[in-house]
Write an enzyme that holds these catalytic residues in place. Structure first.
Site, PDB file in Angstrom:
ATOM      1  N   ASP A  55      34.804  38.030 -24.155  1.00  0.00           N
ATOM      2  CA  ASP A  55      34.463  39.346 -25.501  1.00  0.00           C
ATOM      3  C   ASP A  55      35.563  40.266 -24.769  1.00  0.00           C
ATOM      4  O   ASP A  55      35.971  40.394 -24.114  1.00  0.00           O
ATOM      5  CB  ASP A  55      33.646  39.324 -25.647  1.00  0.00           C
ATOM      6  N   TYR A 116      26.775  34.337 -14.505  1.00  0.00           N
ATOM      7  CA  TYR A 116      28.281  35.431 -15.007  1.00  0.00           C
ATOM      8  C   TYR A 116      26.963  36.852 -14.545  1.00  0.00           C
ATOM      9  O   TYR A 116      25.427  35.969 -14.196  1.00  0.00           O
ATOM     10  CB  TYR A 116      27.485  35.681 -16.422  1.00  0.00           C
TER      11      TYR A 116
END
Length: 255
Positions: A55, A116
């Site tokens: 994003d 992540y």
């Protein structure tokens, strides 16, 4: 006519200035900048396909993309290529490897693991402005760890998926979900075979709600089972999120 060859390119980027990895019609994206640099180097149109999409404002310390080209690179040629591409790229994007793979290799679909990290800090730090989320509340880390462990008990993460996302399934196999204490902050580590859009930021937002005492750790069971995005916490800011690792079964075996 020369045969087309497929290459994986390994890169890293600070996502602050970009609207994510994927090409956007009215905004600058990492993929656009990389493609333009490759076009200049090869003097032809090159299209890359990434291992996923991040994003706007999200960072990647390891990211892979593939592209096809007729040129066959020796090891010396690869080193020259990396130097040349890095000289064409801005300072917030860097390339570290060029890897020849089979022509049917796929940067997105062949990945077997993605990892992540989400960084947050407590005291004001000008050097973390774009790469960590500052939180002023005191957090109950024991409760947050309990909640993080509950994440590993489930596979359907519809409750943490962005509304109207075009996922063919909400099933993800989580291998790691844990918090790490660091000076002036915390890092959340999560590893899985795949992730849903906005999933990590939604999970962290929910875990932080546990840390603030807004919900109990055991409430995670009901939230996940509901498969309802509105039942989970708000998504945390993009600045603290990093894609840190992508694995392939063949990445160390150049063809």
């Amino acid at each position: 006519m020369q045969k087309s060859r497929r290459y994986f390119i390994e890169l890293a980027y600070k996502g602050t200035a970009y609207h994510g990895w994927q090409l956007q019609p009215n905004a600058i994206a990492v993929q656009e900048v990389l493609n333009k640099s490759l076009n200049i180097f090869f003097r032809k149109e090159i299209e890359t396909l990434g291992c996923g999409r991040t994003d706007s404002g999200v960072h990647a310390s390891q990211f892979y993309a593939h592209f096809d080209v007729e040129q066959d690179f020796s090891e010396t040629d690869k080193e020259k290529f990396i130097r040349s591409i890095n000289s064409l790229l801005p300072s917030d994007i860097s390339v570290s490897q060029l890897i020849k793979v089979n022509n049917d290799a796929h940067a997105r679909f062949d990945a077997t693991l993605r990892a992540y990290q989400y960084h947050l800090h407590f005291k004001k730090d000008p050097f973390k402005t774009d790469t960590s989320w500052r939180i002023k509340d005191k957090l109950n880390l024991i409760a947050m760890e309990e909640a993080a462990n509950i994440i590993k008990e489930y596979q359907d993460f519809g409750a943490f998926c962005k509304s109207n996302a075009d996922n063919f399934t909400n099933i993800c196999h989580i291998q790691k979900s844990e918090w790490e204490i660091v000076p002036n902050g915390l890092i959340y580590h999560i590893t899985a075979n795949r992730f849903l859009r906005n999933m990590v930021r939604a999970i962290v937002g929910t875990l932080v709600d546990v840390g603030k005492g807004k919900i109990e750790a055991q409430d995670l069971h009901q939230i996940i089972q509901s498969q309802n995005r509105s039942a989970a916490g708000a998504s945390v800011p993009a600045c603290g999120l990093f894609l840190t690792q992508v694995k392939y079964p063949y990445i160390n075996n150049n063809v």
